[in-house]
Design a protein around this motif. Structure first.
Motif, PDB file in Angstrom:
ATOM      1  N   CYS A  43       1.457   1.105  -1.283  1.00  0.00           N
ATOM      2  CA  CYS A  43       1.163   0.393  -0.059  1.00  0.00           C
ATOM      3  C   CYS A  43       2.282   0.531   0.960  1.00  0.00           C
ATOM      4  O   CYS A  43       2.072   0.268   2.130  1.00  0.00           O
ATOM      5  CB  CYS A  43       0.922  -1.092  -0.345  1.00  0.00           C
ATOM      6  SG  CYS A  43      -0.629  -1.378  -1.179  1.00  0.00           S
ATOM      7  N   CYS A 100      -1.082  -5.678  14.251  1.00  0.00           N
ATOM      8  CA  CYS A 100      -0.200  -5.233  13.175  1.00  0.00           C
ATOM      9  C   CYS A 100       1.009  -4.488  13.725  1.00  0.00           C
ATOM     10  O   CYS A 100       1.998  -4.326  13.039  1.00  0.00           O
ATOM     11  CB  CYS A 100      -0.939  -4.370  12.159  1.00  0.00           C
ATOM     12  SG  CYS A 100      -1.242  -2.688  12.657  1.00  0.00           S
ATOM     13  N   TYR A 107      -2.148 -12.673   6.896  1.00  0.00           N
ATOM     14  CA  TYR A 107      -1.959 -11.458   6.111  1.00  0.00           C
ATOM     15  C   TYR A 107      -0.588 -10.885   6.429  1.00  0.00           C
ATOM     16  O   TYR A 107      -0.342 -10.429   7.537  1.00  0.00           O
ATOM     17  CB  TYR A 107      -3.060 -10.444   6.417  1.00  0.00           C
ATOM     18  CG  TYR A 107      -2.937  -9.148   5.649  1.00  0.00           C
ATOM     19  CD1 TYR A 107      -2.685  -9.142   4.284  1.00  0.00           C
ATOM     20  CD2 TYR A 107      -3.089  -7.928   6.281  1.00  0.00           C
ATOM     21  CE1 TYR A 107      -2.577  -7.959   3.572  1.00  0.00           C
ATOM     22  CE2 TYR A 107      -2.994  -6.734   5.577  1.00  0.00           C
ATOM     23  CZ  TYR A 107      -2.732  -6.760   4.233  1.00  0.00           C
ATOM     24  OH  TYR A 107      -2.625  -5.594   3.525  1.00  0.00           O
ATOM     25  N   HIS A 125       2.001  -7.960   5.766  1.00  0.00           N
ATOM     26  CA  HIS A 125       1.962  -6.572   5.325  1.00  0.00           C
ATOM     27  C   HIS A 125       3.278  -5.894   5.655  1.00  0.00           C
ATOM     28  O   HIS A 125       4.117  -6.450   6.357  1.00  0.00           O
ATOM     29  CB  HIS A 125       0.801  -5.818   5.990  1.00  0.00           C
ATOM     30  CG  HIS A 125       0.887  -5.801   7.482  1.00  0.00           C
ATOM     31  ND1 HIS A 125       1.688  -4.932   8.173  1.00  0.00           N
ATOM     32  CD2 HIS A 125       0.277  -6.586   8.390  1.00  0.00           C
ATOM     33  CE1 HIS A 125       1.562  -5.157   9.474  1.00  0.00           C
ATOM     34  NE2 HIS A 125       0.721  -6.166   9.627  1.00  0.00           N
ATOM     35  N   ARG A 150       1.615   1.296   5.617  1.00  0.00           N
ATOM     36  CA  ARG A 150       0.437   0.700   4.995  1.00  0.00           C
ATOM     37  C   ARG A 150      -0.461   1.770   4.394  1.00  0.00           C
ATOM     38  O   ARG A 150      -0.750   2.770   5.021  1.00  0.00           O
ATOM     39  CB  ARG A 150      -0.329  -0.087   6.044  1.00  0.00           C
ATOM     40  CG  ARG A 150       0.554  -1.181   6.656  1.00  0.00           C
ATOM     41  CD  ARG A 150      -0.125  -1.872   7.782  1.00  0.00           C
ATOM     42  NE  ARG A 150      -1.143  -2.742   7.234  1.00  0.00           N
ATOM     43  CZ  ARG A 150      -2.022  -3.378   7.997  1.00  0.00           C
ATOM     44  NH1 ARG A 150      -2.021  -3.239   9.281  1.00  0.00           N
ATOM     45  NH2 ARG A 150      -2.912  -4.159   7.438  1.00  0.00           N
ATOM     46  N   CYS A 184      -4.218  -1.498   1.832  1.00  0.00           N
ATOM     47  CA  CYS A 184      -3.645  -2.506   2.737  1.00  0.00           C
ATOM     48  C   CYS A 184      -4.501  -2.637   3.999  1.00  0.00           C
ATOM     49  O   CYS A 184      -4.779  -3.733   4.471  1.00  0.00           O
ATOM     50  CB  CYS A 184      -2.229  -2.125   3.146  1.00  0.00           C
ATOM     51  SG  CYS A 184      -1.041  -2.107   1.811  1.00  0.00           S
ATOM     52  N   GLN A 239       3.012  -7.571   0.186  1.00  0.00           N
ATOM     53  CA  GLN A 239       1.791  -7.781   0.941  1.00  0.00           C
ATOM     54  C   GLN A 239       1.109  -9.030   0.377  1.00  0.00           C
ATOM     55  O   GLN A 239       0.989  -9.171  -0.836  1.00  0.00           O
ATOM     56  CB  GLN A 239       0.855  -6.574   0.811  1.00  0.00           C
ATOM     57  CG  GLN A 239       1.309  -5.333   1.565  1.00  0.00           C
ATOM     58  CD  GLN A 239       2.548  -4.697   0.999  1.00  0.00           C
ATOM     59  OE1 GLN A 239       3.587  -4.812   1.615  1.00  0.00           O
ATOM     60  NE2 GLN A 239       2.494  -4.032  -0.128  1.00  0.00           N
TER      61      GLN A 239
END
Length: 151
Positions: free
Chosen positions: A20, A41, A60, A62, A66, A70, A111
């Protein structure tokens, strides 16, 4: 036998989290890490809205890089919220590597997909990563039922 199962679990977890973090990389001019829909993001720190503890929110965390899983977790989550909650449940996609203080506040190291309202926090990361790509309908149902239980 239990040691073997535990070892396999640890190795699989490490493979998932390593994968990920190795696929895509963000840059100032490169929007490859997110589509126009998921521009958040790639957002800077000042663009992330505060998480309202009085409302149900989906958060979320992260990494900057990614993998497909993901991205699928985020996609399924956003589609579920649009389909069932019509914008009434906010979604926050937060780069934990850029938002270190926020990640520290929620004790985030990897994540993480959580649904929260105040101190009531449901971490559904494991189910999200198991189902986002292969059984998105299962993840959709989990997100929907978890949010409904918190409303």
């Amino acid at each position: 036998m239990n040691k073997l199962i535990y070892t396999l679990f640890v190795v699989a977890t490490m493979a998932i989290t390593t994968g990920c973090n190795s696929n895509k990389q963000k840059s100032e001019t490169n929007t490859e890490c997110c589509s126009n829909e998921t521009k958040s993001c790639c957002s800077s720190k000042s663009e992330i809205p505060a998480i309202d503890a009085s409302k149900v929110s989906v958060v979320y965390f992260h990494a900057t890089r990614r993998c497909a899983t993901c991205e699928a977790v985020e996609k399924v989550t956003k589609e579920t919220l649009a389909k069932h909650f019509d914008g009434s449940v906010p979604f926050h996609s937060i780069n934990r590597e850029e938002e270190k203080e926020l990640a520290k506040k929620y004790k985030i190291e990897w994540q993480t997909l959580m649904i929260m309202k105040g101190d009531n926090v449901k971490n559904i990361t494991n189910e999200a990563f198991l189902n986002a790509r292969t059984k998105p309908e299962k993840l959709e149902a989990l997100i929907k039922s978890t949010i409904e239980s918190m409303l």
